[in-house]
Write a protein that holds these residues in place. Structure first.
Motif, mmCIF file in Angstrom:
data_model
loop_
_atom_site.group_PDB
_atom_site.id
_atom_site.type_symbol
_atom_site.label_atom_id
_atom_site.label_comp_id
_atom_site.label_asym_id
_atom_site.label_seq_id
_atom_site.Cartn_x
_atom_site.Cartn_y
_atom_site.Cartn_z
ATOM 1 N N ALA A 142 -3.812 8.951 6.644
ATOM 2 C CA ALA A 142 -2.618 8.131 6.462
ATOM 3 C C ALA A 142 -3.030 6.722 6.117
ATOM 4 O O ALA A 142 -3.520 5.988 6.944
ATOM 5 N N VAL A 143 -2.853 6.326 4.864
ATOM 6 C CA VAL A 143 -3.193 4.986 4.439
ATOM 7 C C VAL A 143 -1.974 4.356 3.808
ATOM 8 O O VAL A 143 -1.114 5.029 3.259
ATOM 9 N N LEU A 144 -1.944 3.063 3.864
ATOM 10 C CA LEU A 144 -0.900 2.353 3.152
ATOM 11 C C LEU A 144 -1.375 2.174 1.727
ATOM 12 O O LEU A 144 -2.404 1.589 1.484
ATOM 13 N N ALA A 145 -0.653 2.715 0.770
ATOM 14 C CA ALA A 145 -1.046 2.583 -0.624
ATOM 15 C C ALA A 145 0.197 2.323 -1.439
ATOM 16 O O ALA A 145 1.239 1.977 -0.889
ATOM 17 N N SER B 1 -2.217 -9.664 -4.484
ATOM 18 C CA SER B 1 -2.269 -11.030 -4.993
ATOM 19 C C SER B 1 -3.608 -11.240 -5.695
ATOM 20 O O SER B 1 -4.635 -10.751 -5.222
ATOM 21 N N PRO B 2 -3.619 -11.951 -6.824
ATOM 22 C CA PRO B 2 -4.894 -12.241 -7.500
ATOM 23 C C PRO B 2 -5.878 -13.000 -6.612
ATOM 24 O O PRO B 2 -7.075 -13.001 -6.881
ATOM 25 N N LYS B 3 -5.367 -13.638 -5.554
ATOM 26 C CA LYS B 3 -6.253 -14.333 -4.618
ATOM 27 C C LYS B 3 -6.901 -13.377 -3.618
ATOM 28 O O LYS B 3 -7.695 -13.804 -2.785
ATOM 29 N N GLY B 4 -6.517 -12.112 -3.681
ATOM 30 C CA GLY B 4 -7.179 -11.120 -2.845
ATOM 31 C C GLY B 4 -6.417 -10.666 -1.623
ATOM 32 O O GLY B 4 -6.952 -9.916 -0.807
ATOM 33 N N LEU B 5 -5.164 -11.105 -1.459
ATOM 34 C CA LEU B 5 -4.380 -10.624 -0.329
ATOM 35 C C LEU B 5 -4.268 -9.104 -0.400
ATOM 36 O O LEU B 5 -3.896 -8.545 -1.435
ATOM 37 N N THR B 6 -4.591 -8.442 0.693
ATOM 38 C CA THR B 6 -4.676 -6.980 0.721
ATOM 39 C C THR B 6 -3.904 -6.445 1.911
ATOM 40 O O THR B 6 -4.021 -6.957 3.024
ATOM 41 N N VAL B 7 -3.086 -5.421 1.675
ATOM 42 C CA VAL B 7 -2.277 -4.807 2.727
ATOM 43 C C VAL B 7 -3.037 -3.615 3.292
ATOM 44 O O VAL B 7 -3.539 -2.768 2.553
ATOM 45 N N VAL B 8 -3.115 -3.537 4.619
ATOM 46 C CA VAL B 8 -3.896 -2.495 5.286
ATOM 47 C C VAL B 8 -3.117 -1.990 6.500
ATOM 48 O O VAL B 8 -2.354 -2.752 7.109
ATOM 49 N N PRO B 9 -3.253 -0.717 6.862
ATOM 50 C CA PRO B 9 -2.655 -0.267 8.122
ATOM 51 C C PRO B 9 -3.273 -1.021 9.297
ATOM 52 O O PRO B 9 -4.502 -1.128 9.398
ATOM 53 N N LEU B 10 -2.446 -1.544 10.171
ATOM 54 C CA LEU B 10 -2.959 -2.255 11.339
ATOM 55 C C LEU B 10 -3.839 -1.345 12.189
ATOM 56 O O LEU B 10 -4.789 -1.790 12.828
ATOM 57 N N ARG C 189 0.074 -9.742 10.794
ATOM 58 C CA ARG C 189 0.084 -8.394 11.358
ATOM 59 C C ARG C 189 1.461 -8.080 11.906
ATOM 60 O O ARG C 189 2.151 -8.953 12.428
ATOM 61 N N ASP C 190 1.876 -6.823 11.751
ATOM 62 C CA ASP C 190 3.164 -6.356 12.259
ATOM 63 C C ASP C 190 2.920 -5.003 12.910
ATOM 64 O O ASP C 190 2.754 -3.987 12.223
ATOM 65 N N ALA C 191 2.909 -4.991 14.245
ATOM 66 C CA ALA C 191 2.596 -3.762 14.977
ATOM 67 C C ALA C 191 3.681 -2.702 14.789
ATOM 68 O O ALA C 191 3.378 -1.508 14.754
ATOM 69 N N ASP C 192 4.931 -3.108 14.664
ATOM 70 C CA ASP C 192 6.018 -2.138 14.516
ATOM 71 C C ASP C 192 5.899 -1.350 13.222
ATOM 72 O O ASP C 192 6.199 -0.153 13.173
ATOM 73 N N LEU C 193 5.475 -2.025 12.147
ATOM 74 C CA LEU C 193 5.315 -1.359 10.857
ATOM 75 C C LEU C 193 3.902 -0.829 10.650
ATOM 76 O O LEU C 193 3.633 -0.176 9.643
ATOM 77 N N ASP C 194 2.998 -1.105 11.597
ATOM 78 C CA ASP C 194 1.589 -0.723 11.455
ATOM 79 C C ASP C 194 1.021 -1.298 10.160
ATOM 80 O O ASP C 194 0.382 -0.607 9.366
ATOM 81 N N VAL C 195 1.245 -2.577 9.946
ATOM 82 C CA VAL C 195 0.812 -3.241 8.715
ATOM 83 C C VAL C 195 0.110 -4.549 9.062
ATOM 84 O O VAL C 195 0.520 -5.266 9.978
#
Length: 201
Positions: free
Chosen positions: A23-26, A84-93, A141-147
């Motif tokens: 399960a990954v955030l993609a 984001s071009p600056k490298g912001l990356t979304v990941v499962p918490l 970080r958002d624990a409720d969304l696991d993000v």
């Protein structure tokens, strides 16, 4: 193409059954009316060509244990989108703080056992392509969304390939999707793609 982040629980459940990395955030790419004229194979290859580099691997070395004497390092990885071009990356918490999710889903029978379990990231890296590693830190970080959202500790030398979230779309039940991800180290961290349909929103 139009895109939407997989944040709905039902969509995350669907993706966890199809992605080899679990399960990954993609990001899922939905074909527009014009793109539907293409074959599924053509659309998939085009998606990899245009957005494959925007899917990176996040590797976290996490210290886990119930007390300092039992702490041990656990290495976790997930394929994640750069937004984001600056490298912001979304990941499962849960990749960088798995103890929280373990406690959340432990159930009554394991609640006492899990209450003292803790985890903290000792090292987080964003792996671009096959082997370019960037040290990263948590900015949100958002624990409720696991993000969680990461950023490179040092600004990239050049803008990174990224998904433009301004193109986000609303998914529809039974709409066909292509889900772009990335395989693990053994498979050379190549892009992989799976097709399916939206089962619930």
């Amino acid at each position: 193409m139009r895109y939407f982040p997989i944040q709905n629980a039902a969509l995350r459940q669907w993706f966890s059954r199809t992605a080899r990395l679990g399960a990954v955030l993609a990001l899922a790419a939905l074909a527009t009316a014009g793109a539907r004229a293409q074959s599924l194979e053509e659309a998939g290859r085009r998606l990899i060509e245009t957005h494959g580099n925007a899917i990176v691997t996040v590797r976290a070395v996490v210290v886990m244990g119930v007390d300092p004497s039992s702490d041990q390092d656990v290495v976790l990885e997930a394929a994640c989108p750069v937004v984001s071009p600056k490298g912001l990356t979304v990941v499962p918490l849960s990749v960088i703080d798995p103890a929280h999710q373990l406690k959340r889903f432990a159930g009554v029978q394991y609640a006492m056992m899990m209450q003292n379990v803790s985890s903290r990231p000792r090292e987080i890296k964003i792996i671009v392509g096959r082997n370019e590693e960037l040290d990263a830190e948590i900015v949100l970080r958002d624990a409720d969304l696991d993000v969680a959202v990461l950023r490179p500790k040092q600004a990239p030398d050049k803008p990174m390939a990224a998904i433009d979230l301004k193109q986000a779309a609303q998914p529809k039940v039974l709409e066909r999707i292509l889900t772009l991800s990335r395989l693990g180290k053994v498979a050379g961290r190549e892009n992989n793609i799976v097709s399916g349909e939206i089962q619930a929103v």
